[in-house]
Design an enzyme around this catalytic site. Structure first.
Site, short mmCIF file in Angstrom:
data_model
loop_
_atom_site.label_atom_id
_atom_site.label_comp_id
_atom_site.label_asym_id
_atom_site.label_seq_id
_atom_site.Cartn_x
_atom_site.Cartn_y
_atom_site.Cartn_z
CG HIS B 57 -2.53 1.17 1.22
ND1 HIS B 57 -3.22 0.86 2.14
CD2 HIS B 57 -2.20 1.85 0.85
CE1 HIS B 57 -4.21 2.10 1.72
NE2 HIS B 57 -3.48 2.77 0.79
CG HIS B 59 -1.21 6.44 -1.43
ND1 HIS B 59 -1.94 6.34 -2.35
CD2 HIS B 59 -1.48 6.06 -0.50
CE1 HIS B 59 -3.78 6.17 -1.60
NE2 HIS B 59 -2.84 6.15 -0.63
CG LEU B 60 4.98 4.66 -5.81
CD1 LEU B 60 5.20 3.76 -6.89
CD2 LEU B 60 5.57 5.81 -4.97
NE ARG B 61 0.48 11.21 -3.03
CZ ARG B 61 -0.62 11.55 -2.62
NH1 ARG B 61 -1.59 10.34 -2.68
NH2 ARG B 61 -0.29 11.12 -1.33
CG HIS B 230 -6.04 1.56 5.58
ND1 HIS B 230 -7.56 1.88 5.66
CD2 HIS B 230 -5.89 2.63 4.12
CE1 HIS B 230 -7.11 2.38 4.51
NE2 HIS B 230 -6.71 3.02 3.58
CG ASN B 276 -9.65 8.83 5.59
OD1 ASN B 276 -10.09 8.24 7.45
ND2 ASN B 276 -10.02 9.32 4.36
CG ASP B 303 -2.28 4.93 3.67
OD1 ASP B 303 -1.96 5.48 2.26
OD2 ASP B 303 -3.37 4.75 3.85
CG HIS B 307 -0.07 14.77 0.86
ND1 HIS B 307 -0.84 15.00 -0.42
CD2 HIS B 307 -0.36 14.58 1.68
CE1 HIS B 307 -1.89 14.07 0.30
NE2 HIS B 307 -1.80 13.18 1.23
#
Lengths: 329, 426
Positions: B57, B59-61, B230, B276, B303, B307
């Site tokens: 899990h 997030h490589l964006r 998660h 989240n 996760d 940002h």
């Protein structure tokens, strides 16, 4: 939440920054500035050369005017920034906005923001003193200080007084600051609201709760009414304004059953006919106009506490009388 | 091709631990034993030599938010954290919901510092309305389908997705971000003492638990596998424990932050602690740890959610949720979970590899013939987290300034030392 602040107060973000002794100190400073306000020229040179910027991300004419009047009566220079939320959303971060304003050479930034904690974030980025002029649902400490001052003026003291805070506590920054300040000064606070308008938990809050205004109002020394917003109806928090008024409004009938010396308070702006009947707002027992008037002197006290005479020193009321009153003679 | 000898360490995989050197040649392990020599020697003295870690899990964006992270920078952080495989979440812009988007992420992954496995969305555009072409995407190699970032709100649609997945000839799994959107709406942290005090709308634990309950029921109804992402509440962990005992084919993951941090962190209003699902209570943290310890929770997944500073330098309610995790996950698990290293590695390597369907190449035993996806861990090394030194394009680490124990010394990806002595090699 009691006792003196552990170190000189650098920012006023929350009532907890002051503690009971800090609140008392603000009260004593306010006495001095109330005296100043009564003069024909209600102005002292206490903050000459200092610059106070108001940074308002949310419309609030009365709070901004109150702070700016306070700053001017202390001879500080003032700057005012009103930032519409939409333009900030598109553009710079809160940090960039704060640093830009500080770079103009300000000693104090008065922040109003729709988001809880925004003044705390600003305080973490700038060297200037930061005053919270209301953040989201979180706190509005100068409102609580002027409320304390008004109650003391009318009733002598908060110790042992029974205070009802009625209405939308959940979404109220005024309620959070008032609860902290009133209880720090020894008042016995009861929240009166339907469960939907209370915070999700009151664990750790030094308050009682009632869902029945008629049951608790006759014993109260202070009835503090909060503004109910129309949007709460659309969130299914109460079925209708009419039902809210019927159960929690201070109607003429309910006001007639209050103790003779009970005070009625409201942070404004009022919805006459909703949380308070029009006639009740204008009764002698109403302290609502006193609250607004005391707001200027309380904010003078707060600005002086943060900026006056070198803020590494904890000031006494005698100091300020000497500094403020003495200089102007 | 030159050989690499990893010398002086203790090999630890699903079959146990033994002192051994490991010799790597041409992308594979060629020998495990005493006194092995190679053209290049990597010192593993005092270290554990383990299968590379697998993150279910991250997030490589990319595509869409390359200011926050790219596949390259995310994979570099992953390698520094000991990961040789990362499942990339599909909530990019545009979402990974079709063959072209899957191929784009796969192509970006070919030059990355870890192997990148794109997950794909369950519904087109993650809008919760129509199913993505799951068979076509599974044929391209997708094994995990998820609308992560939000849950599939429509129970009927989720039922159809599960039923359809059961009929596919590939071992795919539906992974769910469990959150009842209406109940969580407007919430920015856990609903409880801190949301009440700080005056910020909260998300109740029940917003997660209701969807956990629904998805367990649907998995029972359809006979489908389901993977719950998660998990953060005591109630969720308890429901998974009971469902598994009754035969539901459920797996689940927890994050490093949910096993160590609580909502009290939000007291500073610093949105670096906004995530989240939100950080929860002490009791929830204890339940997550208990779930990891007793096997209810199958994997620790990061996760990882970068940002930009600009996005996090906002008030709490305006900042996006998410925190960095790839470089710190192992150390947080070692420092905070209370579990022995072999359990931590099971949760970070071979168990998630099986859930992702990549156990042939990652997380397998350290033995001759296997792909050389390995990490070398110094379990006693302490270090202080400095986000400024992170490989990520973002800096939103909740661990900034904290001292953790356990550090990755080397990482080998298909035999290539991509991290040596804690430094990325490219």
């Amino acid at each position: 939440m009691t006792g003196a602040p552990a170190r000189p107060v650098r920012h006023l973000l929350s009532i907890d920054d002051l503690g009971a002794d800090g609140i008392d100190e603000v009260m004593r400073l306010t006495d001095a500035f109330v005296e100043v306000s009564r003069r024909s020229i209600p102005k002292v040179p206490a903050l000459r050369g200092k610059t106070v910027a108001s940074l308002f991300f949310e419309d609030s004419t009365r709070t901004r005017l109150s702070f700016e009047t306070a700053a001017k009566r202390l001879s500080a220079d003032t700057m005012s920034f009103s930032v519409s939320t939409s333009s900030v959303r598109k553009g710079e971060s809160l940090r960039d906005t704060a640093l830009t304003i500080e770079a103009m050479g300000v000693d104090c930034i008065v922040v109003r923001h729709r988001s809880s904690g925004a003044p705390h974030r600003v305080a973490s980025w700038v060297d200037a003193a930061v005053v919270n002029a209301g953040d989201g649902w979180h706190e509005h400490p100068t409102q609580a200080l002027l409320d304390c001052y008004t109650i003391r003026e009318r009733l002598g003291s908060l110790a042992g007084r029974r205070v009802l805070i009625v209405g939308d506590v959940k979404h109220s920054r005024v309620a959070r600051s008032d609860i902290a300040a009133f209880t720090a000064l020894g008042a016995d606070v009861t929240l009166v609201a339907p469960p939907t308008l209370l915070p999700p938990t009151l664990e750790g809050w030094p308050v009682s709760v009632s869902h029945d205004l008629d049951a608790v109002a006759p014993d109260a020394d202070v009835i503090y009414l909060l503004r109910i917003q129309q949007e709460r109806m659309t969130e299914a928090l109460v079925p209708s304004l009419r039902e809210y008024t019927a159960r929690y409004g201070l109607t003429v009938r309910r006001a007639a059953r209050l103790r003779d010396d009970a005070l009625v308070m409201h942070p404004g702006p009022m919805n006459r006919g909703v949380e308070i009947a029009p006639e009740v707002a204008d009764l002698p027992r109403s302290a609502i106009i006193d609250q607004v008037r005391n707001g200027v002197a309380v904010r003078m006290a707060v600005l002086y506490l943060l900026l006056g005479a070198g803020s590494d020193k904890v000031l006494t009321a005698d100091d300020v009388m000497e500094a403020a009153v003495g200089e102007s003679r | 091709m030159s050989t690499v000898a990893i010398k002086g360490g203790r090999v630890l995989d699903a079959s146990g631990a033994r002192a051994a050197d490991v010799l790597v040649d041409d992308g594979r392990i060629v020998a495990v034993g005493a006194d092995l020599a190679g053209d290049r020697v990597l010192d593993a003295g005092g270290c554990v030599v383990a299968p590379g870690l697998v993150d279910l899990h991250a997030h490589l964006r990319q595509p869409g938010n390359e200011e926050a992270e790219t596949v390259e920078t995310g994979s570099r952080g992953a390698a520094l954290g000991g990961f040789t495989a990362v499942v990339a979440m599909p909530n990019t812009t545009p979402a990974v919901d079709g063959a072209a988007a899957v191929r784009e992420v796969q192509d970006l992954g070919r030059t990355a510092l870890c192997e990148v496995f794109p997950a794909a969305a369950i519904t087109v555009g993650r809008a919760g309305e129509r199913l993505t072409p799951m068979a076509e995407l599974a044929e391209l190699g997708v094994r995990i389908f998820t609308d992560d970032g939000s849950g599939v709100q429509d129970g009927r649609l989720m039922r159809r997705a599960m039923e359809y997945a059961v009929g596919l000839p590939w071992p795919v799994v539906l992974a769910e971000h469990c959150e009842d959107a209406a109940l969580a709406a407007g919430g920015h942290l856990h609903e409880g003492v801190w949301s009440a005090k700080l005056g910020i709308a909260g998300q109740p634990a029940e917003a997660e638990e209701l969807m956990v309950m629904r998805d367990l029921a649907l998995a029972r109804l359809t006979g489908s596998r389901v993977h719950l992402q998660h998990l953060s509440t005591a109630g969720s962990v308890a429901m998974v424990r009971a469902a598994r005992a009754s035969g539901v084919a459920v797996t689940c993951e927890a994050t490093p932050h949910h096993l160590a941090l609580t909502h009290a962190e939000c007291a500073s209003f610093d949105p670096v602690f906004k995530v989240n699902p939100p950080l929860r209570t002490d009791d929830d943290v204890a339940a997550v740890r208990a779930g990891l310890a007793d096997g209810t929770i199958d994997a620790i997944a990061t996760d990882h959610a970068p940002h930009t500073a600009q996005d996090k330098e906002q008030p709490f309610d305006e900042a996006p949720p998410g925190m960095l995790g790839l470089e710190t996950a192992l150390a947080v698990a070692c420092s905070e979970s209370g579990l022995p290293l072999e359990r931590v590695l099971a949760l970070l390597s071979w168990q998630p590899a099986r859930i992702a369907g990549i156990e042939d190449s990652h997380g397998g035993p350290v033995q001759a013939g296997r792909p050389a996806n390995l990490c070398v861990i110094d379990p006693a090394a302490t270090w202080t987290v400095d986000p400024a030194r992170s490989a990520s394009r973002s800096r939103n680490s909740p661990w900034a300034g904290r001292t953790l124990t356990g550090r990755v010394r080397h990482t080998l990806l298909a035999g290539e030392p991509v991290v040596v002595d804690g430094e990325a090699q490219r």
